[in-house]
Write a protein that holds these residues in place. Structure first.
Motif, short mmCIF file in Angstrom:
data_model
loop_
_atom_site.label_atom_id
_atom_site.label_comp_id
_atom_site.label_asym_id
_atom_site.label_seq_id
_atom_site.Cartn_x
_atom_site.Cartn_y
_atom_site.Cartn_z
N HIS A 329 0.83 -1.22 0.00
CA HIS A 329 0.00 0.00 0.00
C HIS A 329 0.86 1.26 0.00
CE1 HIS A 329 -3.24 -2.75 0.82
NE2 HIS A 329 -2.71 -3.12 1.97
N LEU A 330 2.14 1.11 -0.31
CA LEU A 330 3.10 2.22 -0.23
C LEU A 330 2.74 3.37 -1.17
CD1 LEU A 330 5.63 2.29 1.55
CD2 LEU A 330 6.99 1.76 -0.46
N GLU A 331 2.77 4.59 -0.62
CA GLU A 331 2.52 5.78 -1.42
C GLU A 331 3.76 6.66 -1.54
OE1 GLU A 331 -0.91 7.98 -0.23
OE2 GLU A 331 -2.16 6.20 0.02
N ALA A 332 4.68 6.55 -0.55
CA ALA A 332 5.91 7.35 -0.59
C ALA A 332 7.03 6.57 0.11
CB ALA A 332 5.71 8.70 0.10
N ILE A 333 8.24 6.85 -0.31
CA ILE A 333 9.39 6.17 0.29
C ILE A 333 10.53 7.18 0.49
CG2 ILE A 333 10.22 5.39 -1.98
CD1 ILE A 333 11.28 2.88 -0.51
N ALA A 334 11.07 7.24 1.71
CA ALA A 334 12.15 8.17 2.03
C ALA A 334 13.47 7.40 2.10
CB ALA A 334 11.87 8.85 3.37
N PHE A 335 14.52 7.99 1.56
CA PHE A 335 15.84 7.36 1.54
C PHE A 335 16.84 8.20 2.33
CE2 PHE A 335 13.79 5.99 -2.36
CZ PHE A 335 14.16 4.66 -2.50
N ASP A 336 17.65 7.53 3.14
CA ASP A 336 18.84 8.17 3.66
C ASP A 336 19.82 8.29 2.49
OD1 ASP A 336 20.90 9.00 5.56
OD2 ASP A 336 21.75 7.01 5.22
N LYS A 337 20.71 9.27 2.54
CA LYS A 337 21.67 9.44 1.44
C LYS A 337 22.88 8.51 1.56
CE LYS A 337 24.75 12.77 1.36
NZ LYS A 337 26.05 12.06 1.11
N THR A 338 23.65 8.71 2.62
CA THR A 338 24.94 8.03 2.75
C THR A 338 24.77 6.54 2.99
OG1 THR A 338 25.85 10.05 3.70
CG2 THR A 338 27.14 8.04 3.98
N GLY A 339 25.35 5.73 2.11
CA GLY A 339 25.31 4.29 2.25
C GLY A 339 24.04 3.67 1.72
N GLY A 489 21.68 14.24 6.49
CA GLY A 489 22.29 15.20 7.42
C GLY A 489 23.30 16.09 6.74
N ASP A 490 23.52 15.90 5.45
CA ASP A 490 24.52 16.67 4.69
C ASP A 490 24.00 18.07 4.38
OD1 ASP A 490 26.94 17.06 3.43
OD2 ASP A 490 26.87 15.13 2.43
N SER A 491 24.90 18.91 3.87
CA SER A 491 24.55 20.30 3.54
C SER A 491 23.57 20.34 2.37
CB SER A 491 25.81 21.08 3.17
OG SER A 491 26.37 20.57 1.98
N GLU A 492 22.88 21.47 2.23
CA GLU A 492 21.89 21.61 1.16
C GLU A 492 22.54 21.52 -0.22
OE1 GLU A 492 18.30 24.59 -0.34
OE2 GLU A 492 19.55 25.14 1.38
N LYS A 493 23.75 22.09 -0.34
CA LYS A 493 24.45 22.07 -1.62
C LYS A 493 24.74 20.63 -2.07
CE LYS A 493 27.69 25.14 -2.23
NZ LYS A 493 28.99 25.84 -2.14
N THR A 494 25.29 19.84 -1.17
CA THR A 494 25.59 18.44 -1.50
C THR A 494 24.31 17.65 -1.72
OG1 THR A 494 27.62 18.53 -0.18
CG2 THR A 494 26.72 16.35 -0.67
N ALA A 495 23.31 17.87 -0.87
CA ALA A 495 22.05 17.16 -0.99
C ALA A 495 21.38 17.43 -2.33
CB ALA A 495 21.12 17.55 0.16
N ALA A 531 7.48 4.36 3.60
CA ALA A 531 8.63 3.51 3.96
C ALA A 531 9.86 4.39 4.14
CB ALA A 531 8.89 2.47 2.87
N MET A 532 10.81 3.90 4.93
CA MET A 532 12.09 4.58 5.13
C MET A 532 13.20 3.59 4.84
SD MET A 532 13.97 7.21 6.10
CE MET A 532 15.72 7.39 6.47
N VAL A 533 14.19 4.01 4.04
CA VAL A 533 15.33 3.17 3.71
C VAL A 533 16.58 3.81 4.29
CG1 VAL A 533 16.57 1.96 1.88
CG2 VAL A 533 14.17 2.59 1.55
N GLY A 534 17.34 3.06 5.10
CA GLY A 534 18.56 3.61 5.70
C GLY A 534 19.52 2.51 6.10
N ASP A 535 20.68 2.92 6.62
CA ASP A 535 21.69 1.93 7.00
C ASP A 535 22.43 2.28 8.28
OD1 ASP A 535 23.16 4.10 5.98
OD2 ASP A 535 24.82 2.78 5.41
N GLY A 536 22.23 3.48 8.84
CA GLY A 536 23.04 3.92 9.97
C GLY A 536 22.29 3.94 11.28
N ILE A 537 23.04 4.12 12.37
CA ILE A 537 22.44 4.24 13.70
C ILE A 537 21.47 5.40 13.73
CG2 ILE A 537 22.94 4.67 16.14
CD1 ILE A 537 25.69 3.41 15.65
#
Length: 638
Positions: A329-339, A489-495, A531-537
């Protein structure tokens, strides 16, 4: 060893064995129940009725104890009957009219589902202990120039603590002396250490990498950012899913209706329809059997297990059916950047050398100097050089690390400086190579400058590059109508640069763990199932907050334990594959539920009109169960 010591050692071993066995007791009991059902059936086939009944009784007691205990306790506590109690009544009813096998099988099915539920719950709490292991237990407090090792819980706001290279920061605070690089991956998830000097803020759980620093404590140990991460995980894990809440509301009504109808069949047909007491009791017992939701239970569990097995075969580890159900039933998915969207480690993207200099010679010497450092940027330069030149590195004549700035070295009589722009001079860095630094930084690169004998000679650009499969994975999700968002958590420019490269619909930069949770809550309000996709603490609270948490297989233990789904090979396109598997599972479950309810209603009606004898009721009831299981097994196919 003395006899007392041997007895003590044996006792400890027995306790340890029992503790290991304890989480699996329900599953073992369900298995034993199945064995006794088989034994009872075999005894019955060979005409040994007494042994058969004893075997079925053992199956009842061993398999049904946990669920019966749970049902009785819940009934007493909530003052309301539940499905567990209905299963007990139905099983006993089957036994009363002589159908021991059906009652025992009903108990067995319920025992298996209860064991799997308990096992999943036990697994879901392990991430808390993993988080706690990263919290330092002691700190080196400085009082009037004297150092003393104290418990972190004894620190108060205003205390001064000394943190040496390689140690974790024990409490949130401000640096009042010293300069260093801090690995903040535990908080921000970013792989590159951050240079910090006096008055810079540091967080508990992060790692001091290079220089010794003195920190003034600004928060009590219970209020640190790291503790908030733990609390957020605990809070999110304790929240019940909509499906759980619906079942809890539904079961009380269902049990009451069935029991009310069963009791009514004891009396109403006798007084109004002229049935005998024997016929009324017989029909009421049949109703208990056919109204028991065996097929309804089998509509979900076999389909879920088949889908989970299919996913595991393709590198998608799912921790429970509810998570796979939500994924459909997923409508949106958020991703962490690093890793997650990126590889998680910096790589050299461009090397610019002043005209007239030998590029290979310069890079070889730079890598030889950086080889003495454990900084990720230094190691990226070393790795690039070894892969590109395939030559042995040199040994610098001398080397001096300048925490937060870079490194000074002497090699072959030349004086080298390697580090950030300010280390070699911002003006020179801005003008170098016709101002290319600005463009490279704007595309998400981190820049390292090389100065030889006071002359700026080279610039190396590095960044955490986007995974090759990221674009394909994002596009596949978009085709399914799923909104894609990047949280970092990175800067806006890099993101902004990474978001454009990976093709996500939207991004949010400079997010601390609690801000990621806030973003997830807002997304859930907007899109319902997220959904949320990530890899860090740092991703653990967000993973726990999302409707479905998805962890990369190479991520931290905390992320893996907190997540509902794990991609074993860090293969992002598997997310879209998991969504399709979930949609197939949900479709089959709907087919099973409609079919099983239709059969139960047909059997109930047939029983009321005296068209159904017990053997045919059993055949219809058990046959519908077998059919929905066979339909569910289709999910095992790729």
């Amino acid at each position: 060893m003395s006899s007392d010591a041997k007895v003590l050692s044996k006792g400890i071993q027995e306790v340890s064995f029992f503790e290991k066995l304890k989480p699996h007791l329900e599953l073992i009991a369900a298995g034993l129940s199945g064995v006794f059902i088989l034994a009872g059936w075999l005894f019955d086939k060979h005409g040994d009725g007494a042994a058969s009944i004893i075997s079925y009784l053992l199956a009842f007691v061993i398999g049904g104890f946990a669920k019966a205990k749970e049902g009785i306790e819940a009934t007493y506590e909530n003052k309301e009957l539940n499905v567990e109690m209905l299963m007990i009544f139905a099983a006993v009813g089957s036994a009363i009219i002589g159908y021991w096998t059906e009652g025992a099988v009903l108990i067995f099915i319920f025992a298996v589902s209860g064991a799997l539920e308990t096992y999943t719950m036990n697994k879901s709490h392990k991430e808390i202990s993993s988080l706690m292991e990263l919290q330092p237990q002691e700190a080196l407090r400085i009082t009037n120039g004297f150092e003393k090792r104290v418990a972190v819980s004894d620190l108060i706001v205003g205390d001064h603590i000394l943190i040496k290279p390689g140690e974790r920061v024990p409490s949130d605070g401000l640096i009042i002396k010293g300069q260093t690089n801090i690995d903040e991956a535990a908080i921000t998830g970013e792989s590159m250490p951050v240079s910090k000097g006096e008055q810079a803020e540091v967080f508990a759980g992060t790692v001091n990498m290079t220089g010794s620093i003195t920190v003034q404590v600004t928060k009590a140990s219970t209020d640190t950012l790291f503790q908030k991460i733990i609390q957020l995980v605990q809070s999110a894990q304790s929240e019940k899913s909509p499906s759980q809440l619906f079942i809890e509301r539904f079961e009380g009504t269902y049990v009451k209706v069935v029991l009310l109808v069963v009791i009514s069949m004891f009396f109403i047909p006798y007084f109004l329809l002229g049935w005998s007491w024997h016929e009324s009791f017989y029909r009421a017992m049949i109703l208990l059997v056919v109204a028991s939701p065996c097929a309804l239970v089998a509509s979900i569990m076999p389909a879920t297990l088949s889908a989970i097995s299919n996913g595991a075969k393709h590198g998608i580890l799912v921790k429970g059916g509810v998570h796979l159900e939500n994924l459909g039933h997923l409508e949106a998915i958020a991703f962490d950047k690093t890793g997650t969207l990126t590889k998680g480690k910096p790589e050299v993207t461009e090397v610019i050398v002043k005209e007239g200099l030998n590029k290979e010679d310069l890079i070889l010497k730079a890598a030889s100097i950086e080889n003495q450092s454990t900084h990720p940027l230094a190691q990226a330069i070393v790795k690039y050089t070894k892969q590109t030149l395939k030559k042995e590195l040199l040994q610098p004549d001398s080397l001096e690390d300048i925490p937060g700035w870079g490194v000074k070295a002497s090699i072959n009589g030349e004086q080298w400086k390697i580090g950030k722009a300010a280390f070699v001079g911002n003006d020179k860095a801005d003008k170098f190579a016709e101002g290319k630094a600005k463009g490279l930084a704007g595309s998400g690169n981190t820049l390292v400058f090389i100065e030889i004998n006071g002359v700026l000679c080279a610039m190396i650009a590095m960044k955490d590059v986007v995974r090759e499969e990221t674009k394909h994975a994002i596009e596949d999700l978009k085709k399914q109508g799923i909104k894609t968002i990047m949280l970092t958590g990175d800067s806006e420019k890099t993101a902004k640069a990474i978001a454009a490269e990976s093709h996500v619909d939207e991004f949010f930069s400079e997010c601390l763990p609690e801000e990621k949770v806030d973003q997830l809550k807002q997304l859930k309000e907007k899109y319902k199932t997220v959904a949320m996709v990530g890899d860090g603490i740092n991703d653990a609270p967000a993973l726990a907050t999302a409707n479905v948490g998805i962890a990369m297989g190479e991520g931290t233990d905390v992320a893996l334990e907190t997540a509902d789904i794990v991609l074993m090979k860090n293969d992002l396109p598997k997310i879209a594959e998991a969504v399709r598997l979930s949609q197939r599972m949900n479709k089959i479950i709907k087919q099973n539920v409609v079919f099983s309810i239709a059969v139960i209603m047909l059997l109930i009606c047939s029983n009321f009109f005296q068209l159904l004898d017990l053997p045919f009721g059993v055949i219809g009831h058990e046959g519908s169960t077998i059919l929905v299981i066979l339909n569910s097994l289709r999910l095992l196919k790729s």
